[in-house]
Scaffold this active site. Structure first.
Site, PDB file in Angstrom:
ATOM      1  N   CYS A 109     -16.425  -2.843   9.952  1.00  8.19           N
ATOM      2  CA  CYS A 109     -15.260  -1.976  10.134  1.00  8.19           C
ATOM      3  C   CYS A 109     -14.434  -2.379  11.359  1.00  8.19           C
ATOM      4  CB  CYS A 109     -15.672  -0.515  10.240  1.00  8.19           C
ATOM      5  SG  CYS A 109     -16.579  -0.109  11.748  1.00  8.19           S
TER       6      CYS A 109
ATOM      7  N   HIS B 231     -15.857   8.399  15.772  1.00 11.87           N
ATOM      8  CA  HIS B 231     -16.054   9.315  14.651  1.00 11.87           C
ATOM      9  C   HIS B 231     -17.346   8.967  13.921  1.00 11.87           C
ATOM     10  CE1 HIS B 231     -11.723   9.701  15.404  1.00 11.87           C
ATOM     11  NE2 HIS B 231     -11.886  10.929  14.953  1.00 11.87           N
TER      12      HIS B 231
ATOM     13  N   ARG C 193     -22.776   6.657   9.869  1.00 11.96           N
ATOM     14  CA  ARG C 193     -22.156   5.551  10.617  1.00 11.96           C
ATOM     15  C   ARG C 193     -21.383   6.150  11.783  1.00 11.96           C
ATOM     16  NH1 ARG C 193     -16.893   3.057  10.110  1.00 11.96           N
ATOM     17  NH2 ARG C 193     -16.663   4.145   8.129  1.00 11.96           N
TER      18      ARG C 193
ATOM     19  N   CYS D 298     -19.051   5.383  14.331  1.00 13.91           N
ATOM     20  CA  CYS D 298     -18.060   4.342  14.545  1.00 13.91           C
ATOM     21  C   CYS D 298     -17.456   4.572  15.934  1.00 13.91           C
ATOM     22  CB  CYS D 298     -17.008   4.450  13.445  1.00 13.91           C
ATOM     23  SG  CYS D 298     -15.786   3.148  13.468  1.00 13.91           S
TER      24      CYS D 298
END
Length: 184
Positions: free
Chosen positions: A105, A145, A157, A159
């Site tokens: 990501c 987040h 996840r 992030c």
């Protein structure tokens, strides 16, 4: 030829001294943040005005104004060095590298925190999206987040933004203080 060698020696010495001086200045700037501690977990109540005086602008932008660093630009997004991640604002222990995974990501991703109460969660409906914001439980700084597309067993996840994380490799002494790049 002798002059070239002497010139190179002088340049190398100046570079070394400059590097030493920069590190000394960075270490002394750590004292500018009286709230940073890797052992104190007590809740902080510090105003944004005070944080703005202490923090580097890029850290302040993300941590206090809920900004986001550009994807694939942070220093930890693709790092696989083993160690511990701390809040760059207050020193709160957040994540370990054994919970880090490659999510592609563009930001560092973790599937769990070091301890259940190291972060807080807040509904975030900004930018036309419905997300869950992750905050440092000690200083309420924005970290990133959390999403439900991580690996098993919990499919989470986290992030996170690299510039609001400090990192200490496992091979460094546990109580050593890492040079901070988050302070003015």
């Amino acid at each position: 030829m002798k002059n070239i060698i002497n010139s190179l020696a002088i340049i190398m010495a100046l570079c070394f001294l400059g590097s030493f001086e920069s590190k000394a200045q960075a270490n002394s700037s750590q004292t500018q943040n009286p709230y940073y501690s890797r052992t104190d977990t007590s809740k902080l109540n510090v105003s944004n005005a005070e944080w703005k005086k202490i923090l580097k602008p890029s850290v302040y932008e993300v941590a206090r104004l809920k900004g986001t660093e550009r994807a694939f630009t942070g220093k930890y997004w693709d790092s696989d060095v083993k160690g511990t991640y701390y809040c760059a604002v207050c020193g709160n222990e957040l994540f370990r590298s054994d919970a880090k995974f490659s999510s592609t990501c563009g930001w560092p991703s973790f599937f769990e925190t070091v301890r259940k109460n190291s972060v807080l969660y807040k509904v975030d409906n900004s930018h036309g999206m419905h997300r869950t914001e992750v905050l440092c439980a000690r200083c309420d700084s924005h970290l990133g987040h959390i999403f439900d597309d991580g690996p098993a067993p919990n499919h989470k996840r986290f992030c996170m933004n690299s510039n609001v994380l400090d990192f200490q490799p496992f091979n460094q002494a546990k109580n050593s203080i890492k040079t901070k790049s988050n302070i003015k």
